[in-house]
Design an enzyme around this catalytic site. Structure first.
Site, PDB file in Angstrom:
ATOM      1  N   HIS A   2       0.812  -1.213   0.000  1.00  0.00           N
ATOM      2  CA  HIS A   2       0.000   0.000   0.000  1.00  0.00           C
ATOM      3  C   HIS A   2       0.852   1.273   0.000  1.00  0.00           C
ATOM      4  O   HIS A   2       1.901   1.340   0.630  1.00  0.00           O
ATOM      5  CB  HIS A   2      -0.933   0.008   1.210  1.00  0.00           C
ATOM      6  N   ASP A   3       0.382   2.252  -0.740  1.00  0.00           N
ATOM      7  CA  ASP A   3       0.948   3.606  -0.770  1.00  0.00           C
ATOM      8  C   ASP A   3       2.345   3.676  -1.364  1.00  0.00           C
ATOM      9  O   ASP A   3       3.038   4.685  -1.204  1.00  0.00           O
ATOM     10  CB  ASP A   3       0.956   4.224   0.642  1.00  0.00           C
ATOM     11  N   GLY A  25       5.000  -1.084   2.851  1.00  0.00           N
ATOM     12  CA  GLY A  25       4.190   0.093   2.595  1.00  0.00           C
ATOM     13  C   GLY A  25       4.990   1.379   2.510  1.00  0.00           C
ATOM     14  O   GLY A  25       6.044   1.530   3.119  1.00  0.00           O
TER      15      GLY A  25
END
Length: 260
Positions: free
Chosen positions: A122-123, A140
């Site tokens: 994520h991200d 992440g």
């Protein structure tokens, strides 16, 4: 050209498919997915959203694209995955959407080659023309510049940055920022081991540019001086080298320590 969807595939109402998109056997395309022209999916791929995929991407098989972030803080916020053009994703690649607290979007650029079992958490932000070998994993919030190579079984700690043209050797674990052009080799956690000179030559860097980058590397890693003194030396070298300026800007802009 017409879209081709295998009879065993499921494409939900609301999905938007461009021209000449091909969806293979046993695939699933969710309702909040947008797919650009000429993108193809092999067998058993799943794409959930919100996810936007550009043109002429190739998902070979068993890819899991746009899944929820693997983050305990995620509570169902509207978060996204964005993918550029002409990327290749080999078997069992996993690409997660962002988190509400981390910017909300995972971004992957164009012309990348992600081999089997690669994971983008994520991200993360991945640039263009990168190669991630088998089992390379980003935690992440990792940022990866253009023309970066991650060898097999590389692991990158959350919030780390990897600068453009860096090369991370097989099995290295990266727990700090890697400046542009630097080569990292396995030694417990990865350690800098010179610059990616061969890769730079292949991309058209001449001897003068490479020499300037080597001087910057020596200031950061070989001279044995504190980081602030190395930074002063980089400022001197940057007057005549845009590449050294890129290294200096990278050093000055991070929140995590450099990998040293």
């Amino acid at each position: 050209m017409a879209v081709k969807i295998h009879p065993t595939a499921v494409v939900e109402s609301g999905a938007r498919l461009g021209e000449d998109v091909r969806v293979g056997p046993m695939c699933y395309i969710g309702p909040e997915v947008e797919i650009g022209d000429g993108t193809t999916f092999g067998t058993h791929c799943s794409v959930t959203g919100p996810t936007r995929i550009g043109r002429e991407n190739r998902f070979v098989g068993h890819c899991a694209v746009g899944g929820e972030p693997q983050d305990k803080k995620y509570r169902g916020e509207h978060v996204e995955l964005e993918i550029g053009d002409r990327n290749t994703f080999r078997e069992f690649v996993t690409l997660n959407r962002g988190t509400g607290s981390g910017g909300g979007v995972t971004r992957i650029g164009s012309d990348n080659w992600l081999l089997a079992y690669t994971h983008i958490a994520h991200d993360c932000v991945v640039g263009n023309h990168c190669v991630f070998s088998n089992n390379a994993t980003l935690a992440g919030h990792v940022s990866v510049g253009d023309h970066v190579i991650l060898s097999g079984f590389v692991g990158v700690h959350q919030f780390c940055r990897i600068g453009a043209h860096a090369f991370i050797g097989m099995g290295a674990f990266v727990n700090g920022d890697v400046p542009p052009f630097v080569m990292v080799a396995q030694e417990g956690y990865g350690r800098p081991r010179g610059i990616n000179a061969e890769g730079l030559k292949r991309r058209g860097f001449d001897a003068e540019r490479i020499s300037a980058i080597k001087r910057a590397y020596r200031a950061l890693y070989v001279a044995g001086i504190p980081l602030e003194e190395a930074r002063t030396k980089l400022m001197e070298l940057a007057v005549e080298s845009a590449d050294v300026r890129a290294v200096l800007e990278f050093v000055d802009s991070g929140d995590r320590p450099l990998l040293r």
